[in-house]
Design a protein around this motif. Structure first.
Motif, PDB file in Angstrom:
ATOM      1  N   ARG A 112      77.644 -45.457 -36.826  1.00 27.33           N
ATOM      2  CA  ARG A 112      77.340 -45.436 -38.259  1.00 27.33           C
ATOM      3  C   ARG A 112      78.155 -44.351 -38.933  1.00 27.33           C
ATOM      4  NH1 ARG A 112      70.732 -45.702 -38.158  1.00 27.33           N
ATOM      5  NH2 ARG A 112      70.553 -47.576 -36.907  1.00 27.33           N
ATOM      6  N   PHE A 156      80.877 -44.803 -41.847  1.00 24.99           N
ATOM      7  CA  PHE A 156      80.757 -44.102 -43.127  1.00 24.99           C
ATOM      8  C   PHE A 156      82.021 -43.317 -43.412  1.00 24.99           C
ATOM      9  CE2 PHE A 156      79.061 -42.347 -46.773  1.00 24.99           C
ATOM     10  CZ  PHE A 156      79.390 -41.009 -46.808  1.00 24.99           C
ATOM     11  N   PHE A 206      84.152 -43.577 -46.550  1.00 23.81           N
ATOM     12  CA  PHE A 206      84.361 -42.370 -47.328  1.00 23.81           C
ATOM     13  C   PHE A 206      85.840 -42.154 -47.577  1.00 23.81           C
ATOM     14  CE2 PHE A 206      84.599 -38.128 -48.594  1.00 23.81           C
ATOM     15  CZ  PHE A 206      85.385 -37.410 -47.717  1.00 23.81           C
ATOM     16  N   LEU A 221      88.456 -42.135 -51.069  1.00 21.66           N
ATOM     17  CA  LEU A 221      89.457 -41.169 -51.484  1.00 21.66           C
ATOM     18  C   LEU A 221      90.789 -41.842 -51.745  1.00 21.66           C
ATOM     19  CD1 LEU A 221      89.068 -38.071 -49.128  1.00 21.66           C
ATOM     20  CD2 LEU A 221      88.466 -38.238 -51.527  1.00 21.66           C
ATOM     21  N   VAL A 279      71.377 -45.314 -48.972  1.00 23.69           N
ATOM     22  CA  VAL A 279      71.856 -46.447 -48.187  1.00 23.69           C
ATOM     23  C   VAL A 279      71.993 -46.033 -46.739  1.00 23.69           C
ATOM     24  CG1 VAL A 279      73.784 -48.001 -47.870  1.00 23.69           C
ATOM     25  CG2 VAL A 279      73.063 -47.394 -50.174  1.00 23.69           C
TER      26      VAL A 279
END
Lengths: 440, 506
Positions: A3, A7, A11, A15, A227
């Protein structure tokens, strides 16, 4: 752990805002150009692509410089300027992240086969001007108008395994295709995005209407804590799909001119595992409080106003059956002219479709091969509201190893606040067995 | 937790990214943020009944067959019970001989009674035994009945050896009846010596009645006065009115009397006054000033109540004038007199629980006119909420189905009631009377639309306010020259919205 990795990928994608890189299409001297046209043959008989990364960003509305003014050590943010730059019909914030750990291609006479594995994370957020104008300007300036404030969020992460083949039908004509198996990791998709507020000029009665539905797979909304991404799905999980890329290349003028056309990402994923859905539906008109109750000592007060309005936008988790998300579609139409050996001049008309709309771009390229070991190129591109994109691409070959880097827009490196789009790609190939070289 | 971590990481990386590209930033400020919000405040329909219920808590609201509204204010006063007003004193009757026939009028009851049903008390027979031996005495009072039969008491006397032995015989009178309808009381005794059965006289003999309580008495009870307790009726309708003039076409005072005394009674108003806002204490004139006889049950209606209704209206009282001065309290002080003419031929009755009660009612049909009727109400308000507002603008729409015109003013006051500012420069019309037909009924509503700006200077002025005094000045249609009727289906609607420009927080 999975996970967290997922992420991080998402993430990072937030960017490195991205669109499909245009420069890659002109770098015919690396195997990765085949991703933009499956009929494109490599220069080397065997190519092993080691991990390469691509990250891109695009924002159709303003640049940070449009809304930010720095004076000394204070940053002044003008949301008024920001709202003025937004479009009524919608604004796009798009990001892409591609991670290609491995790809292999090999050539036979007049045939080229390729196999690749990659992870794709694409996000497309569309938001209406009304969302920010309502927050910034208030509803008092929009009496009698119905303001849509509903954004749509489409984020999709998936594995892909592609099997491609290019065929030289004639000396000047080659065609190709790639069949891709898709395995969905996670997605969230806005199935209905209507949230509107109407302020009646009669005495400012508010009517709120919602028809909003967000679907997800592999993502759980954790009861107000945010989330929760599910674990990375197995490569062969329940969320599967197929996609196909098609391309053609035609050479003329003694092969100095190469015309290419391709259609990519024709496919979809059917999401069937760990499904969630949230929706808000309803219409409510608020006409103020009953003054009879206010004047009575034990009547209601204005604190109930907030609770009442919240009921309209109440999001409920609902059940859903499996759903399908499309990859959209990408279209390349280009021409590359090689007037002299080692100099390649190109033009590209690109299109990307999303939810029934086509988003075009145009690029011009000039690339110079310096012998066999180095090439460098510049790409000028333009797309909606972004007219000053100057990109560059570099390739360095040392022995059988190719190092490459490219970007469609160099300017953000020097002026990060004054950009609407930026992307970059870096990678490493092992390419051996140079075949008989065509002109371009 | 994961989301929090993600947000922190995201924020941190964004900061890192921008710090990598930008010079150091110590502060981030938003410029030019001054949104204009528009919200509805209220959409209220106020029926005339809603208004009356909020401003008339002390009374009730009814309608007639045409749905004309009426306000009713009522109160009740009651008299003492009969037994509390009329008591039978202790009685002592000497017996000089063995028998006595006494006219009933000579019995020292204080009243000329023809019948007494006893509820309690004692019959006493006292005498001295001077015969130096045992006696057998029997006492008979012909008119004293037990279940319709005369009572004879047999009294054995045991001589105690004294020369003069005092004997006191007593018996309970509960449930006995003294029937004096024949006009006489006959008392006799027969005393005999036990040894020889010789009849003898008793020395110092007397008959007494002590601690008498009755269940029923009948006869001439004379002229008796009742003082009823002073009472009042509050009229809330005018409680919040200031400086008003309202004329009711048909106010009615009803006095309903229920009487179970079996004697004629006359009621008189010692005082019937109204406390008014405008003129202080005003006397209400009526026939009650001179006294009015009310009905009473006959001898064949013992235990029943006889009712009397007395109605006073604008034609036989000055009540219309009183009401126009906005009374907030009606004070009434009544007295009553039984057998006011003191007619000895009137034979009446009283039961121990006989009483009369007076229900006093003021009825105000809403058929009225007013050239000025002012209502005020004070609501709490925290002016500090205006601190966020640069300027504001109210929008007010009214739709009026009442036959009245109304001006409105809002006074913003501090905790001491000092006016800090007003919403309007002058009281402003907000309600326009509905259109009336020939019968005075509203057939078409009146409407108003008002834009009310609040400047920044006024907002600053009223920011310390702690309360809002709302003053409404109301006139009936045609500037109060025509009386109008208010029906139960009348209502008015007002809608208010606020558009406010918020201040830039920077």
């Amino acid at each position: 752990m999975q996970r967290y990795i997922l992420f991080v990928l998402l993430f990072v994608s937030s960017l490195g805002f991205a669109q499909q890189d245009l420069s890659l299409h002109f770098m015919h001297n690396i195997a990765q150009s085949n991703f933009t046209n499956p009929s494109s043959f490599n220069r080397y008989k065997v190519n092993v692509s080691l991990p390469s990364f691509y990250s891109g960003f695009y924002h159709s509305a303003f640049t940070p410089a449009d809304v930010v003014d720095i004076q000394g050590t204070t940053m002044f943010v003008s949301l008024d300027d920001m709202v003025n730059q937004l479009k009524e019909e919608g604004n796009i914030l798009q990001t892409n992240l591609h991670f290609d750990p491995i790809a292999i291609s090999f050539m036979l006479p007049k045939l080229q086969f390729s196999l690749n594995y990659g992870v794709r994370v694409n996000s497309h957020i569309q938001y209406p001007k009304g969302l920010f104008s309502l927050l910034w300007e208030g509803n008092g300036t929009n009496l009698g108008e119905t303001i849509n404030i509903a954004p749509s969020f489409d984020i999709m992460a998936f594995h892909e395994i592609g099997l491609g083949v290019a065929v030289e039908i004639q000396e000047n004509l080659s065609v190709g295709g790639r069949l891709r198996y898709l395995s969905g990791i996670a997605t969230t998709y806005t199935d209905a995005s209507e949230v509107s507020i109407h302020t009646n000029p009669e005495f400012y009665q508010l009517t709120a209407t919602t028809n909003y539905r967000q679907l997800a797979s592999g993502i759980t909304y954790d009861n107000g804590n945010g989330v929760d991404f599910g674990g990375l799905s197995a490569l062969f999980g329940s969320n599967t799909g197929m996609a196909i890329d098609l391309g053609a290349t035609y050479r003329l003028l003694d092969q100095k001119l190469k015309l290419q056309a391709s259609i990519l990402d024709l496919g979809a994923i059917t999401w069937d595992d760990n499904l969630n859905a949230w929706e808000s539906q309803g219409s409510f008109t608020f006409e103020g409080l009953d003054l009879k109750d206010v004047l009575e000592e034990d009547g209601e007060d204005f604190e109930n106003l907030g609770d009442t309005l919240q009921q309209v936008f109440n999001i409920e988790e609902v059940s859903t059956s499996s759903f399908k998300t499309s990859l959209g579609g990408k279209y390349y139409l280009s021409g590359i002219f090689t007037p002299v050996k080692g100099l390649h001049l190109g033009a590209l008309l690109y299109g990307e479709s999303y939810r029934g709309s086509l988003y075009p771009a145009f690029a011009l390229s000039a690339k110079k091969d310096l012998g066999k070991i180095f090439s460098a190129g510049l790409v000028y591109s333009m797309r909606e509201k972004a007219f000053t994109n100057l990109g560059a691409n570099l390739m360095l070959r040392l022995g059988g190893v190719q190092l490459f880097a490219l970007t469609d827009n160099l300017i953000p490196i020097f002026n990060p606040l004054n950009t609407q789009n930026f992307n970059f790609r870096v990678g490493l190939n092992v390419a051996v067995g140079k075949k008989e070289k065509k002109v371009n | 937790m994961r989301q929090t971590i993600a947000q922190v990481v995201l924020a941190g990386c964004l900061i890192v990214l921008f710090n990598a590209c930008l010079q150091d930033i110590d502060d981030v400020q938003l410029t030019d943020w001054s949104p204009e919000i528009a919200i509805p405040i209220t959409n209220t329909t106020y029926s005339i009944q809603d208004f009356l219920e909020n401003n008339n808590s002390g009374g009730s609201i009814t309608t007639d067959e045409d749905n004309l509204l009426k306000l009713i204010h009522a109160g009740r006063v009651s008299s003492l019970n009969g037994a509390d007003k009329i008591q039978i004193p202790d009685v002592s009757i000497p017996l000089p001989n063995s028998s006595l026939d006494l006219s009933s009028s000579m019995i020292p009851f204080g009243y000329d009674l023809t019948k007494v049903d006893f509820k309690g008390g004692e019959l006493r027979f006292a005498f001295d035994n001077i015969h130096n031996e045992d006696l057998m005495v029997s006492l008979q009072i012909n008119e004293l009945m037990d279940n319709g039969m005369s009572i004879t008491y047999n009294i054995p006397v045991s001589w105690d050896g004294s020369a003069s032995q005092t004997i006191m015989f007593s018996t309970d009178l509960m449930d006995k009846t003294l029937d004096l309808s024949g006009g006489n009381l006959s008392i006799s005794y027969d005393a005999r010596l036990s040894s020889t059965n010789q009849s003898v006289l008793l020395d110092k003999a007397s008959i007494g009645l002590k601690d008498i309580s009755y269940r029923y008495i009948q006869g001439y009870i004379g002229n008796i006065s009742f003082d009823l307790p002073l009472d009042s009726i509050a009229i809330d309708l005018f409680e919040n009115s200031v400086g008003s003039s309202i004329y009711f076409e048909d106010p009615i005072i009803r006095t309903s009397i229920s009487n179970s005394f079996g004697v004629p009674v006359r009621i008189q108003a010692n005082a019937l006054n109204a406390m008014t806002h405008e003129s202080g204490i005003m006397a209400i004139t009526s026939d009650l000033d001179d006294g009015v006889d009310f009905n009473y049950p006959t001898l064949s209606e013992v235990g029943d109540y006889a009712s009397t209704m007395i109605e006073f209206n604008a034609s036989n009282t000055n009540i219309a004038t009183i009401i126009s001065d906005n009374p907030y309290l009606l004070l009434y002080d009544f007295s009553a007199t039984a057998n006011p003419e003191n007619d000895p031929n009137i034979e009446g009755f009283l039961m121990d629980d006989s009483r009369f009660s007076v229900d006093f009612e003021l009825e105000l049909p809403l058929w009225l006119r007013s050239d000025i009727f002012t209502l005020e109400n004070v609501v709490e308000f925290d002016g500090s909420i205006l601190d966020e507002i640069e300027a504001a603008h109210f929008k007010l729409n009214t739709n009026n189905g009442l036959p009245i015109d109304a001006d409105l003013q809002f006074f913003f006051e501090d905790e001491n009631g000092v006016v800090l500012g007003t919403l309007f420069d002058t009281p402003t019309p907000i309600l326009s009377s509905g259109e009336l037909d020939a019968d005075g009924r509203v057939i078409s509503n009146g409407s108003n639309e008002l834009d009310i700006p609040l400047s920044n200077s006024l907002l600053q002025q009223i920011m310390p306010a702690k309360q809002i005094r709302i003053a409404a000045s109301i006139v009936t249609a045609d500037m109060g020259t025509t009386s109008v009727k208010f029906y139960s289906d009348y209502a008015f609607n007002f809608q208010m919205g606020l558009k406010a420009t918020l201040k830039n927080p920077n």
